[in-house]
Design a protein around this motif. Structure first.
Motif, short mmCIF file in Angstrom:
data_model
loop_
_atom_site.label_atom_id
_atom_site.label_comp_id
_atom_site.label_asym_id
_atom_site.label_seq_id
_atom_site.Cartn_x
_atom_site.Cartn_y
_atom_site.Cartn_z
N THR A 319 -10.82 -8.14 2.15
CA THR A 319 -10.06 -7.40 3.16
C THR A 319 -9.40 -6.15 2.63
OG1 THR A 319 -8.07 -8.72 2.77
CG2 THR A 319 -9.59 -9.51 4.47
N GLY A 320 -9.65 -5.77 1.39
CA GLY A 320 -9.08 -4.52 0.93
C GLY A 320 -8.84 -4.42 -0.56
N THR A 321 -8.33 -3.24 -0.94
CA THR A 321 -7.96 -2.93 -2.32
C THR A 321 -6.46 -2.69 -2.38
OG1 THR A 321 -10.09 -1.88 -2.81
CG2 THR A 321 -8.25 -1.27 -4.21
N ASP A 322 -5.83 -3.26 -3.41
CA ASP A 322 -4.40 -3.06 -3.61
C ASP A 322 -4.17 -2.40 -4.96
OD1 ASP A 322 -3.30 -4.58 -1.23
OD2 ASP A 322 -4.53 -6.11 -2.19
N LEU A 323 -3.10 -1.60 -5.02
CA LEU A 323 -2.72 -0.87 -6.22
C LEU A 323 -1.32 -1.29 -6.65
CD1 LEU A 323 -3.03 1.63 -8.23
CD2 LEU A 323 -1.87 2.94 -6.43
N THR A 324 -1.15 -1.52 -7.95
CA THR A 324 0.17 -1.66 -8.52
C THR A 324 0.40 -0.52 -9.49
OG1 THR A 324 1.70 -3.05 -9.81
CG2 THR A 324 -0.64 -3.20 -10.38
N ARG A 332 0.49 -2.58 -3.23
CA ARG A 332 0.35 -2.01 -1.89
C ARG A 332 -1.12 -1.77 -1.60
NH1 ARG A 332 -0.05 3.76 -1.80
NH2 ARG A 332 0.18 4.70 -3.88
N THR A 333 -1.49 -2.02 -0.37
CA THR A 333 -2.89 -1.87 0.04
C THR A 333 -3.21 -0.39 0.22
OG1 THR A 333 -2.83 -4.00 1.17
CG2 THR A 333 -4.62 -2.51 1.75
N VAL A 334 -4.31 0.06 -0.39
CA VAL A 334 -4.70 1.46 -0.35
C VAL A 334 -6.10 1.67 0.22
CG1 VAL A 334 -3.17 2.15 -2.23
CG2 VAL A 334 -5.48 1.35 -2.75
N ASP A 335 -6.78 0.59 0.56
CA ASP A 335 -8.14 0.70 1.10
C ASP A 335 -8.44 -0.59 1.85
OD1 ASP A 335 -10.95 2.32 0.55
OD2 ASP A 335 -11.25 0.16 0.73
N GLN A 336 -9.19 -0.49 2.95
CA GLN A 336 -9.50 -1.66 3.77
C GLN A 336 -10.92 -2.17 3.56
OE1 GLN A 336 -7.09 -3.06 5.60
NE2 GLN A 336 -5.66 -1.45 4.97
N GLY A 337 -11.69 -1.56 2.66
CA GLY A 337 -13.08 -1.96 2.46
C GLY A 337 -13.21 -3.29 1.75
N SER A 338 -14.34 -3.93 1.91
CA SER A 338 -14.61 -5.24 1.34
C SER A 338 -15.29 -5.11 -0.02
CB SER A 338 -15.52 -6.04 2.28
OG SER A 338 -15.89 -7.28 1.70
N TYR A 339 -14.62 -5.62 -1.05
CA TYR A 339 -15.17 -5.67 -2.40
C TYR A 339 -14.80 -7.00 -3.05
CZ TYR A 339 -15.67 -0.65 -1.68
OH TYR A 339 -16.00 0.56 -1.16
#
Length: 364
Positions: A319-324, A332-339
């Motif tokens: 459901t997304g990519t998060d960055l710390t 915090r979520t910075v992208d909604q793509g599936s990986y």
């Protein structure tokens, strides 16, 4: 781990940025060009692989230009031009296998792991960019199920299996994956009831430095991380605050930027289940783990430190990519793509891979 993973359809690339410019030293910061009066931010740029029916959970980034991915239907792809084109270098006769981990040393040499019960668990190695492969290991124990592999250097590496006779099983190689042997289990603590590893991203077994290695678990009453400082001969187990107590819950991925500072992510891979407290940090090599004050909002299966940073990392999931940017305390979520998995290299190359043939590179 004997798991079936569900996915969520990919979302759009988020223009909000991975803020990589705050995660690297000044001399290595990417120059972000102005576009239409606004500053463009680093973002995932999809790279066409023409494999919509393949899910890539295995990923090994060599550089910004070279990367390998491995997935379902025995598929292995390699790019040497930054993802502009991909070469199908799948081992012959492997179409029925599921590759879940790949470790590449350069554009020519790589080791790939197939998962499954009994003989479905195999290891292959190539020395010519995938033109030819040699099967270097085939599991013959019906009770073993291999999940992940890792390398300390170009010669020494390990692979791990779910517990056999009550303990995790470790394979060792000292010749770059050309041959393997099962290590004695006397130094391995007993597994919990139902405990196993998750073959979700190739990151349930990770190494840092010449001899330290960590193993992530789930499925048992507690989600644990096991650590060895002698290349897998002896291990200690530590509980993490990541929820467990169910076959679908636990630690799915680990990342260590050195032998003491590490991150863990996971949760509940079922799409209809929440994943609270699904991230943790350690500053003592995994002897203790602290929950993230603000974890990712959902299950995450892949994890990587950003290059040349002591505080920034990426976590990915369906459901997304998060960055710390504070060493894993907040995300915090910075992208909604599936990986499913992510990997970064010293030359500022970060790659991600997942379902429907999705592979992306972080670009500005």
């Amino acid at each position: 781990m004997r798991r079936t993973f569900r996915t969520v359809a990919a979302g759009a690339v988020c223009s909000a940025a991975l803020a990589a410019s705050t995660a690297v030293p000044a001399q290595a910061q990417p120059q972000v060009p102005a576009q239409a009066g606004k500053h463009a931010a680093p973002h995932w740029a999809l790279k066409a692989t023409d494999t919509p029916d393949v899910r890539f959970r295995g990923l090994s980034a060599v550089s910004r230009n070279t990367a390998w991915v491995a997935g379902t239907k025995g598929t292995v792809l390699r790019t040497t031009d930054g993802g502009a084109s991909w070469r199908n270098v799948s081992p012959p006769g492997a179409a029925d296998l599921q590759f879940r981990d790949i470790e590449a040393f350069d554009a020519h040499r790589a080791v790939v792991l197939a998962i499954g019960e009994g003989e479905a668990s195999r290891v292959y190695r190539t020395d010519d960019g995938g033109a030819t492969w040699t099967e270097s290991f085939r599991n013959t124990d019906a009770g073993a199920f291999y999940d992940c592999l890792t390398f300390f250097d170009r010669r020494h590496g390990l692979a791990m299996s779910d517990p056999v006779d009550g303990k995790f099983r470790i394979l060792s190689t000292s010749d770059g994956g050309r041959s393997w042997k099962v290590l004695p289990n006397a130094g391995m603590p007993a597994a919990l009831d139902g405990e196993a590893g998750f073959a979700a991203s190739g990151q349930c077994l990770v190494a840092s430095g010449p001899s330290d290695v960590w193993l992530a678990t789930g499925g048992g009453a507690r989600a644990r991380v096991l650590h060895s400082a002698d290349r897998g001969l002896t291990w200690t187990a530590t509980d993490t605050p990541i929820p467990a107590g169910d076959p679908a819950k636990g630690v799915f991925a680990l990342a260590f930027r050195d032998r003491v500072h590490g991150l863990a992510v996971g949760g509940d891979y079922r799409a209809d289940q929440a994943s609270p407290q699904a991230a943790a940090t350690t500053a003592d090599g995994g002897r203790t783990w602290r929950p993230a004050a603000q974890p990712p909002p959902a299950y995450r299966s892949g994890l990587a430190w950003l290059p040349h940073s002591r505080t920034a990392a990426l976590a990915v999931g369906p459901t997304g990519t998060d960055l710390t940017t504070d060493g894993g305390r907040t995300w915090r979520t910075v992208d909604q793509g599936s990986y499913d998995t992510v990997d970064c290299t010293a030359d500022l190359g970060c790659w991600a891979a997942g379902e429907q043939g999705r592979v992306a590179r972080l670009e500005k």
